[in-house]
Design a protein around this motif. Structure first.
Motif, PDB file in Angstrom:
ATOM      1  N   GLY A  67      -4.629   8.756   7.461  1.00  0.00           N
ATOM      2  CA  GLY A  67      -3.753   8.517   6.312  1.00  0.00           C
ATOM      3  C   GLY A  67      -2.755   9.619   6.052  1.00  0.00           C
ATOM      4  O   GLY A  67      -1.852   9.457   5.228  1.00  0.00           O
ATOM      5  N   ALA A 117       0.069   4.362  -0.399  1.00  0.00           N
ATOM      6  CA  ALA A 117      -0.518   5.629   0.067  1.00  0.00           C
ATOM      7  C   ALA A 117       0.236   6.202   1.268  1.00  0.00           C
ATOM      8  O   ALA A 117       0.510   7.416   1.296  1.00  0.00           O
ATOM      9  CB  ALA A 117      -1.998   5.434   0.393  1.00  0.00           C
ATOM     10  N   PRO A 118       0.607   5.395   2.278  1.00  0.00           N
ATOM     11  CA  PRO A 118       1.378   5.971   3.384  1.00  0.00           C
ATOM     12  C   PRO A 118       2.750   6.489   2.940  1.00  0.00           C
ATOM     13  O   PRO A 118       3.220   7.510   3.450  1.00  0.00           O
ATOM     14  CB  PRO A 118       1.518   4.801   4.366  1.00  0.00           C
ATOM     15  N   ASP A 123       0.868  -1.171   0.000  1.00  0.00           N
ATOM     16  CA  ASP A 123       0.000   0.000   0.000  1.00  0.00           C
ATOM     17  C   ASP A 123       0.905   1.222   0.000  1.00  0.00           C
ATOM     18  O   ASP A 123       1.547   1.539   1.010  1.00  0.00           O
ATOM     19  CB  ASP A 123      -0.900  -0.018   1.235  1.00  0.00           C
TER      20      ASP A 123
END
Length: 275
Positions: free
Chosen positions: A142, A109-110, A107
């Motif tokens: 987030g 996004a972080p 992932d």
């Protein structure tokens, strides 16, 4: 300090070589309180008197960046109080990947949230100087916050806090920084060395390996000699993300992407993965 904050509760978070960090809950706010002291010299490590001034230096930098911080002095050095940022970091988030518990793409996004904060810092002409996974806090929404700015460079500071840059945690130090610290005892961090540190942080978080191999118990000078002279470990992370890390770990600073370009590649990789 206690008179200024009037704490309801305190929790010790870190107590190591020149720095103690407390999680302090006051009546209306929650603070990170850092207390600095000099590090005495030992057979394994040189002393670090600058650590006693680090909390005051960080507080002034945060103020320059329009972030709330207060600071003061105590018998062994300085302290600061700043907003507490709850969350986790990339190393913890990506633990299941390293353990083999999950076999799906990362992932990103972080990672993009962290890269965006680093690029914003660079846009304001500041260099962090101590990039590592623990220095980006990813919140439940987030978003990310970059912390631990005591070694940051970029703006004018009072003479007593305008300290020579001593290098950073060697696990994330770029070859040119390690080489300069070995030769001169100090270095000049750059946006490119920040990008290298972020690449080494992504590599460590994704794989569990340091960017360069050296014994766990090696003295810092031996670690730096390895970083300065030994090629980084092969980047085994697949796809566009792995190619980005490879570019960020280039031994030549001019060949590394900028922090803004890192953001663009991560965003593109996320878009490709979603299709």
């Amino acid at each position: 300090m206690e008179q200024a904050l009037k704490p309801i509760s305190t929790r010790l978070v870190v107590n190591r070589r020149g720095s103690t960090v407390w999680d302090v809950q006051a009546e209306a706010e929650r603070y990170a309180v850092k207390v600095g002291r000099p590090v005495p010299a030992t057979d394994e490590h040189p002393g670090h008197p600058w650590t006693s001034l680090a909390p005051a230096r960080e507080a002034l930098i945060l103020q320059r960046l329009q972030t709330f911080a207060v600071y003061g002095t105590w018998v062994y050095g300085t302290w600061n109080a700043q907003p507490w940022h709850a969350g986790t970091d990339l190393y913890e988030l990506w633990g299941p990947h390293r353990s083999g518990e999950i076999n799906i793409p990362f992932d990103l996004a972080p990672a993009l949230a962290c890269a965006t904060k680093l690029a914003a810092l660079h846009d304001r002409n500041w260099i962090h100087g101590d990039i590592q996974p623990a220095h980006f806090i990813i919140g439940s929404d987030g978003g990310a916050t970059v912390i631990d700015l005591a070694l940051a460079q970029g703006g004018s500071l009072p003479g007593e806090l305008d300290l020579p840059y001593p290098g950073c945690l060697v696990h994330y130090e770029s070859p040119e920084i390690s080489r300069s610290v070995l030769e001169k005892g100090t270095a000049t961090p750059t946006t490119a060395s920040d990008v290298y540190g972020f690449g080494a942080s992504l590599f460590m978080s994704a794989t569990g390996w340091r960017h360069v191999e050296y014994p766990d118990d090696a003295p810092r000078s031996v670690q730096r000699k390895a970083v300065a002279a030994v090629p980084h470990r092969p980047v085994t992370v697949p796809g566009m993300f792995g190619k980005l890390i490879e570019a960020m770990l280039s031994p030549a600073p001019g060949d590394r992407p900028t922090s803004a370009e890192v953001c663009s590649v991560l965003a593109h990789a996320m878009g490709s993965a979603a299709r």
